[in-house]
Scaffold this motif. Structure first.
Motif, PDB file in Angstrom:
ATOM      1  N   LEU A   7       0.804  -1.259   0.149  1.00 14.31           N
ATOM      2  CA  LEU A   7      -0.372  -0.231   0.152  1.00 14.31           C
ATOM      3  C   LEU A   7       1.057   1.513  -0.057  1.00 14.31           C
ATOM      4  CD1 LEU A   7      -2.563   1.131  -0.480  1.00 14.31           C
ATOM      5  CD2 LEU A   7      -2.748   0.792   2.075  1.00 14.31           C
ATOM      6  N   VAL A   8       1.816   1.497   0.501  1.00 14.07           N
ATOM      7  CA  VAL A   8       2.950   2.485   1.082  1.00 14.07           C
ATOM      8  C   VAL A   8       3.377   2.704  -0.343  1.00 14.07           C
ATOM      9  CG1 VAL A   8       5.241   3.451   1.502  1.00 14.07           C
ATOM     10  CG2 VAL A   8       3.669   2.283   3.371  1.00 14.07           C
ATOM     11  N   ARG A   9       3.664   1.825  -0.977  1.00 13.37           N
ATOM     12  CA  ARG A   9       4.756   1.797  -2.432  1.00 13.37           C
ATOM     13  C   ARG A   9       2.977   2.771  -3.219  1.00 13.37           C
ATOM     14  NH1 ARG A   9       5.000  -1.028  -7.895  1.00 13.37           N
ATOM     15  NH2 ARG A   9       6.927  -0.010  -8.581  1.00 13.37           N
ATOM     16  N   GLU A  10       2.188   1.495  -3.414  1.00 12.30           N
ATOM     17  CA  GLU A  10       0.915   2.136  -4.792  1.00 12.30           C
ATOM     18  C   GLU A  10       0.578   3.063  -4.365  1.00 12.30           C
ATOM     19  OE1 GLU A  10      -0.955   0.841  -6.529  1.00 12.30           O
ATOM     20  OE2 GLU A  10       0.645  -1.039  -6.664  1.00 12.30           O
ATOM     21  N   MET A  11       0.372   4.103  -3.281  1.00 14.62           N
ATOM     22  CA  MET A  11       0.569   5.169  -2.794  1.00 14.62           C
ATOM     23  C   MET A  11       0.966   6.090  -3.452  1.00 14.62           C
ATOM     24  SD  MET A  11      -1.560   5.342   0.510  1.00 14.62           S
ATOM     25  CE  MET A  11      -1.424   6.792   1.271  1.00 14.62           C
ATOM     26  N   ARG A  12       2.318   5.701  -3.367  1.00 14.22           N
ATOM     27  CA  ARG A  12       3.686   6.532  -3.512  1.00 14.22           C
ATOM     28  C   ARG A  12       3.485   6.488  -4.397  1.00 14.22           C
ATOM     29  NH1 ARG A  12       8.604   5.391  -6.200  1.00 14.22           N
ATOM     30  NH2 ARG A  12       8.491   3.831  -5.270  1.00 14.22           N
ATOM     31  N   LEU A  13       3.144   5.751  -6.063  1.00 14.46           N
ATOM     32  CA  LEU A  13       3.434   5.896  -7.227  1.00 14.46           C
ATOM     33  C   LEU A  13       1.361   6.919  -7.902  1.00 14.46           C
ATOM     34  CD1 LEU A  13       4.469   2.215  -8.345  1.00 14.46           C
ATOM     35  CD2 LEU A  13       5.433   4.264  -8.271  1.00 14.46           C
ATOM     36  N   LYS A  25      10.952  13.765   3.665  1.00 13.04           N
ATOM     37  CA  LYS A  25      10.306  14.841   3.416  1.00 13.04           C
ATOM     38  C   LYS A  25      10.462  13.537   5.140  1.00 13.04           C
ATOM     39  CE  LYS A  25       6.690  16.725   4.452  1.00 13.04           C
ATOM     40  NZ  LYS A  25       6.827  18.307   3.686  1.00 13.04           N
ATOM     41  N   MET A  26      11.256  12.117   5.301  1.00 17.80           N
ATOM     42  CA  MET A  26      10.668  11.748   6.910  1.00 17.80           C
ATOM     43  C   MET A  26      11.672  11.816   7.220  1.00 17.80           C
ATOM     44  SD  MET A  26       8.996   7.814   5.700  1.00 17.80           S
ATOM     45  CE  MET A  26       8.687   6.804   7.081  1.00 17.80           C
ATOM     46  N   LYS A  27      12.879  12.464   6.642  1.00 13.92           N
ATOM     47  CA  LYS A  27      14.088  12.738   7.191  1.00 13.92           C
ATOM     48  C   LYS A  27      15.201  11.230   7.306  1.00 13.92           C
ATOM     49  CE  LYS A  27      13.312  17.228   9.152  1.00 13.92           C
ATOM     50  NZ  LYS A  27      11.740  17.583   9.793  1.00 13.92           N
ATOM     51  N   ILE A  28      15.140  10.628   6.296  1.00 11.95           N
ATOM     52  CA  ILE A  28      16.175   8.936   6.394  1.00 11.95           C
ATOM     53  C   ILE A  28      16.522   9.326   4.945  1.00 11.95           C
ATOM     54  CG2 ILE A  28      14.448   8.166   7.707  1.00 11.95           C
ATOM     55  CD1 ILE A  28      12.801   6.672   5.388  1.00 11.95           C
ATOM     56  N   SER A  29      17.503   7.940   4.639  1.00  8.64           N
ATOM     57  CA  SER A  29      17.128   8.060   3.521  1.00  8.64           C
ATOM     58  C   SER A  29      17.043   7.442   2.736  1.00  8.64           C
ATOM     59  CB  SER A  29      19.036   7.102   3.438  1.00  8.64           C
ATOM     60  OG  SER A  29      18.579   6.434   3.836  1.00  8.64           O
ATOM     61  N   GLN A  30      17.245   7.460   0.846  1.00 11.97           N
ATOM     62  CA  GLN A  30      16.290   6.936   0.287  1.00 11.97           C
ATOM     63  C   GLN A  30      16.321   5.100   0.626  1.00 11.97           C
ATOM     64  OE1 GLN A  30      17.639   4.672  -2.142  1.00 11.97           O
ATOM     65  NE2 GLN A  30      16.259   4.487  -3.048  1.00 11.97           N
ATOM     66  N   LEU A  49       3.205   5.642   5.615  1.00 14.19           N
ATOM     67  CA  LEU A  49       2.160   6.283   5.370  1.00 14.19           C
ATOM     68  C   LEU A  49       1.323   7.739   5.485  1.00 14.19           C
ATOM     69  CD1 LEU A  49       0.070   2.421   5.765  1.00 14.19           C
ATOM     70  CD2 LEU A  49       0.556   3.407   3.515  1.00 14.19           C
ATOM     71  N   ALA A  50       2.009   8.136   6.788  1.00 13.37           N
ATOM     72  CA  ALA A  50       1.167   9.179   6.895  1.00 13.37           C
ATOM     73  C   ALA A  50       1.729  10.221   6.578  1.00 13.37           C
ATOM     74  CB  ALA A  50       1.334   9.205   8.605  1.00 13.37           C
ATOM     75  N   THR A  51       2.866  10.076   6.530  1.00 16.99           N
ATOM     76  CA  THR A  51       4.086  11.097   5.055  1.00 16.99           C
ATOM     77  C   THR A  51       3.488  11.050   3.808  1.00 16.99           C
ATOM     78  OG1 THR A  51       5.968  10.708   6.679  1.00 16.99           O
ATOM     79  CG2 THR A  51       6.021  11.508   4.604  1.00 16.99           C
TER      80      THR A  51
END
Length: 74
Positions: A7-13, A25-30, A49-51
């Motif tokens: 779901l995370v990937r789908e939402m991002r796409l 935005k999450m302040k983490i590395s890719q 998901l929230a981000t």
């Protein structure tokens, strides 16, 4: 029903966001974000998901939000 990591990937796409954009935005590395999408960091999925939910689509950023962007269909 898709898993949360899927779901995370789908939402991002759907929002046409890159892993780099969400990671920043999450302040983490890719690489760390990629691990979330692969299911290697299950505790971070909810944060991802929230981000993504809070982020605007690429089209929103370029044309003032007059048109909702989605994933391009083949």
């Amino acid at each position: 029903m898709p898993s949360k990591k899927d779901l995370v990937r789908e939402m991002r796409l759907d929002k046409r966001l890159t892993q780099d954009e969400v990671a920043a935005k999450m302040k983490i590395s890719q690489g760390s974000y990629s691990a979330i999408e692969r299911g290697e960091k299950p505790r971070a999925v909810e944060e991802a998901l929230a981000t993504i939910n809070r982020m605007r689509t690429r089209t929103d950023r370029t044309d003032g939000g007059s048109e909702k962007a989605g994933r391009l269909k083949d």
